[in-house]
Design an enzyme around this catalytic site. Structure first.
Site, PDB file in Angstrom:
ATOM      1  N   TYR A 346       0.827  -1.204   0.000  1.00  0.00           N
ATOM      2  CA  TYR A 346       0.000   0.000   0.000  1.00  0.00           C
ATOM      3  C   TYR A 346       0.865   1.259   0.000  1.00  0.00           C
ATOM      4  CZ  TYR A 346      -4.346   2.512   0.636  1.00  0.00           C
ATOM      5  OH  TYR A 346      -5.433   3.323   0.421  1.00  0.00           O
ATOM      6  N   GLU A 380      -5.437   6.366   5.761  1.00  0.00           N
ATOM      7  CA  GLU A 380      -5.456   5.178   4.903  1.00  0.00           C
ATOM      8  C   GLU A 380      -4.437   4.127   5.305  1.00  0.00           C
ATOM      9  OE1 GLU A 380      -4.563   5.826   0.694  1.00  0.00           O
ATOM     10  OE2 GLU A 380      -3.794   7.798   1.199  1.00  0.00           O
ATOM     11  N   LYS A 441      -0.364  -0.485 -13.755  1.00  0.00           N
ATOM     12  CA  LYS A 441      -1.016  -0.317 -12.460  1.00  0.00           C
ATOM     13  C   LYS A 441      -2.522  -0.573 -12.542  1.00  0.00           C
ATOM     14  CE  LYS A 441      -2.949   2.201  -9.025  1.00  0.00           C
ATOM     15  NZ  LYS A 441      -2.368   1.442  -7.925  1.00  0.00           N
TER      16      LYS A 441
HETATM   17  P1  ATP Z   1      -0.226  -1.460  -8.501  1.00  0.00           P
HETATM   18  O1  ATP Z   1      -0.435  -0.184  -7.757  1.00  0.00           O
HETATM   19  O2  ATP Z   1       0.840  -1.357  -9.514  1.00  0.00           O
HETATM   20  O3  ATP Z   1      -1.499  -2.023  -9.020  1.00  0.00           O
HETATM   21  P2  ATP Z   1      -0.483  -3.162  -6.261  1.00  0.00           P
HETATM   22  O4  ATP Z   1      -1.669  -3.839  -6.818  1.00  0.00           O
HETATM   23  O5  ATP Z   1       0.424  -3.976  -5.441  1.00  0.00           O
HETATM   24  O6  ATP Z   1       0.370  -2.499  -7.422  1.00  0.00           O
HETATM   25  P3  ATP Z   1      -2.415  -1.222  -5.287  1.00  0.00           P
HETATM   26  O7  ATP Z   1      -3.286  -1.574  -6.415  1.00  0.00           O
HETATM   27  O8  ATP Z   1      -2.092   0.222  -5.094  1.00  0.00           O
HETATM   28  O9  ATP Z   1      -0.959  -1.908  -5.381  1.00  0.00           O
HETATM   29  O10 ATP Z   1      -3.034  -1.816  -3.957  1.00  0.00           O
HETATM   30  C1  ATP Z   1      -2.497  -1.468  -2.706  1.00  0.00           C
HETATM   31  C2  ATP Z   1      -2.125  -2.707  -1.915  1.00  0.00           C
HETATM   32  O11 ATP Z   1      -3.309  -3.384  -1.462  1.00  0.00           O
HETATM   33  C3  ATP Z   1      -1.375  -3.770  -2.688  1.00  0.00           C
HETATM   34  O12 ATP Z   1      -0.008  -3.475  -2.786  1.00  0.00           O
HETATM   35  C4  ATP Z   1      -1.661  -5.035  -1.918  1.00  0.00           C
HETATM   36  O13 ATP Z   1      -0.826  -5.167  -0.783  1.00  0.00           O
HETATM   37  C5  ATP Z   1      -3.090  -4.790  -1.489  1.00  0.00           C
HETATM   38  N1  ATP Z   1      -4.009  -5.362  -2.482  1.00  0.00           N
HETATM   39  C6  ATP Z   1      -4.526  -4.738  -3.543  1.00  0.00           C
HETATM   40  N2  ATP Z   1      -5.336  -5.537  -4.245  1.00  0.00           N
HETATM   41  C7  ATP Z   1      -5.335  -6.722  -3.596  1.00  0.00           C
HETATM   42  C8  ATP Z   1      -5.971  -7.966  -3.814  1.00  0.00           C
HETATM   43  N3  ATP Z   1      -6.785  -8.156  -4.834  1.00  0.00           N
HETATM   44  N4  ATP Z   1      -5.720  -8.973  -2.957  1.00  0.00           N
HETATM   45  C9  ATP Z   1      -4.880  -8.787  -1.909  1.00  0.00           C
HETATM   46  N5  ATP Z   1      -4.263  -7.632  -1.649  1.00  0.00           N
HETATM   47  C10 ATP Z   1      -4.477  -6.602  -2.472  1.00  0.00           C
HETATM   48 MG    MG Z   2      -0.046   0.324  -5.759  1.00  0.00          MG
HETATM   49 MG    MG Z   3      -3.020  -2.931  -7.943  1.00  0.00          MG
HETATM   50 MG    MG Z   4      -1.723   2.177  -4.244  1.00  0.00          MG
END
Ligand code: ATP
Ligand code: MG
Ligand code: MG
Ligand code: MG
Length: 511
Positions: A346, A380, A441
């Site tokens: 996050y 958050e 992303k």
């Molecule tokens: P990106 O931002 O490139 O998509 P990401 O998916 O890791 O990478 P976010 O989409 O910003 O990051 O989501 C924030 C965080 O919430 C993730 O890094 C992860 O730890 C958690 N998260 C997001 N989606 C899921 C999911 N479907 N299942 C489990 N954890 C999740």
């Molecule tokens: Mg992310």
């Molecule tokens: Mg993501």
């Molecule tokens: Mg994020």
């Protein structure tokens, strides 16, 4: 066992008075055992209820000598650095609270400028009370004070019964809407409150960097890799197996790869709904690393029913933030079994402008500067999102050193060769499958269908398309009023009913 893997306390409600302690009862969203403490000092008494993991006595969340007492919720990540200036016996026995006490003896209130952690702390010292947050304010801290009593809590809702403006207003802290007399301690700050006067001086202990650094590609990539590796390592307990919440996006996949190397093995967990998931992409990472992987599917109807829990835990009124957090809260609530230490990806998108889906750089740095200037109070990063079901979460991208570095990199290292978060992708390239490293992303609110499902719920109640965003704001506000201000049990608050009342109100307003 499990317990060494967790901080000594998840949260507290504390009350400092000149004499005669008071251990205030509290209804936290945080799940855990409540332990009362009363610390009688030479010039004041600090009473508190600590909330902590069952079976783990919160001894190291408190420390004292004759004139000073320290309570800490959360944990410190640069213990070794701190011990290197304090001497080998620092923090012994007792852990993080004792370490803060030793640090206070050496540096006074400036002690908090040295700490890299995820914590909120209250310090009774002489006739003063210090309230401290980490650089990100990642463990929210609230205060209600007047002459003769300072009450502080990691959850605003627990101060509802103590409210009513009693002293002078705090100019430097944000008021909490609906709770008169209650303020949120700013992120990266120490509020120094005189117990007799009830007035405060606020000192900043951290501020987001404003300047940008030009670095060679290779140097920047190596620096990011090193900083993130240290941050992940500091968040893993020796001998413990961390759980990484994994989407298959670059942020969480990078954390999973580094955690897997540091801990030897990890568990990983992905969340999806009946509408949408990222299971294939997460599985690819889990297979590549060899993690013990699990998928949890939450039906969309159940997901939306958790909106009251999300607002209750986050104590945030921002509808966008609530949409990001809702799927994670649903995931943590579905995670049964023993209490876990959870690492997330996050927050990487904030210093790296991961949401910035275009090539022009001026706007990218505008987004970074804006987001870094406005995160305070959104909550958050709050641990309550996971401690509401007994799990401790921590976010390596918002480690103080990682954040200082990522924010300060010039925009061309963040967006490069047509890719977002380029420097992070390059730093993780050897550890992850190519498809993961180059994957665009996708926000958690998108990958789970949360944003569209919440919109659909409102549209089905007759909210016109153009009013959906406003309606979401009102739903979140109403949930805040009920669960935080009025103290209603989120299990007894119906999302459907709140949505209907907001839709009706909008319709009447429009008529
Ligand atoms: P990106 O931002 O490139 O998509 P990401 O998916 O890791 O990478 P976010 O989409 O910003 O990051 O989501 C924030 C965080 O919430 C993730 O890094 C992860 O730890 C958690 N998260 C997001 N989606 C899921 C999911 N479907 N299942 C489990 N954890 C999740
Ligand atoms: Mg992310
Ligand atoms: Mg993501
Ligand atoms: Mg994020």
């Amino acid at each position: 066992s499990q317990s060494q893997d967790l901080p000594a306390a998840f949260g507290f409600l504390a009350s400092a008075r000149p004499s005669g302690g008071r251990i205030p009862p509290a209804a936290f969203a945080t799940r855990g055992t409540h332990t009362g403490v009363e610390l009688s000092l030479r010039s004041q008494t600090l009473g508190a209820t600590l909330v902590h993991a069952p079976g783990l006595p919160p001894d190291s969340a408190q420390a004292r000598d004759t004139d000073t007492a320290v309570l800490i919720a959360g944990e410190i990540y640069n213990r070794d650095d701190l011990c290197s200036v304090l001497g080998p016996r620092a923090g012994q026995p007792g852990g993080d609270a004792q370490l803060l006490l030793d640090l206070l003896h050496r540096y006074g209130p400036h002690a908090f400028r040295l700490v890299n952690g995820r914590f909120a702390a209250v310090v009774s010292i002489g006739r003063r009370v210090l309230l401290a947050t980490d650089h990100a304010g990642s463990v929210p801290l609230y205060v209600c004070a007047g002459p003769g009593e300072v009450t502080a809590s990691t959850e605003a809702k627990t101060l509802a019964g103590h409210g009513g403006p009693r002293g002078f207003p705090f100019a430097d802290a944000r008021r909490v809407r609906g709770l008169p007399g209650v303020y949120q301690v700013p992120a990266g700050a120490v509020m120094d409150i005189g117990l007799d006067s009830g007035t405060a001086e606020t000192h900043r202990t951290w501020a987001p960097p404003l300047a940008r650094r030009i670095m060679d590609e290779d140097d920047a990539v190596a620096a990011v890799r090193t900083a993130l590796d240290r941050a992940v390592g500091a968040r893993i307990a020796p001998g413990g197996t961390p759980l990484v919440v994994l989407s298959g996006g670059i942020d969480s996949s990078g954390v999973a790869a580094l955690a897997h190397r540091a801990a030897g093995s990890i568990d990983s967990l992905s969340m999806g709904t009946d509408v949408s998931d990222e299971f294939v992409q997460a599985r690819a990472v889990a297979d590549h690393l060899g993690t013990r992987h699990r998928e949890i599917t939450v039906p969309t109807a159940d997901l939306l029913r958790q909106l009251p829990y999300t607002v209750w835990a986050a104590e945030s009124e921002d509808p966008h933030i609530i949409e990001y957090l809702l799927p994670l809260v649903a995931l943590y609530r579905a995670l049964d079994g023993p209490a876990r230490r959870v690492l997330t990806g996050y927050g990487a998108d904030i210093p790296l402008a991961g949401m910035h889906r275009e090539d022009r750089l001026p706007n990218l740095d505008t987004a970074v500067a804006y987001d870094m200037a406005t995160y305070d109070g959104l909550n958050e990063m709050s641990p309550v999102l996971s401690t509401l079901s007994g799990h401790w979460s921590t976010h390596p991208y918002w480690d103080r050193d990682v954040l200082d570095l990522l924010v300060s990199l010039e925009a061309g290292l963040k967006r490069r060769y047509g890719r977002d978060k380029w420097v992070l992708r390059a730093a993780m390239a050897e550890l992850l499958p190519e498809q993961t490293v180059t994957r665009p992303k996708l926000g958690v609110h998108e990958g789970s269908g949360t944003t569209s499902s919440f919109s659909l719920l409102l549209l089905e109640e007759g909210v016109p398309e153009r009013s959906v965003d406003m309606a979401k704001q009102q739903v979140v506000r109403e949930l805040f009023d009920r669960t935080v201000v009025a103290g209603q049990d989120p299990g007894e608050v119906s999302t459907a009913e709140v949505v209907r009342s907001v839709a009706d109100r909008l319709e009447r307003g429009a008529a």
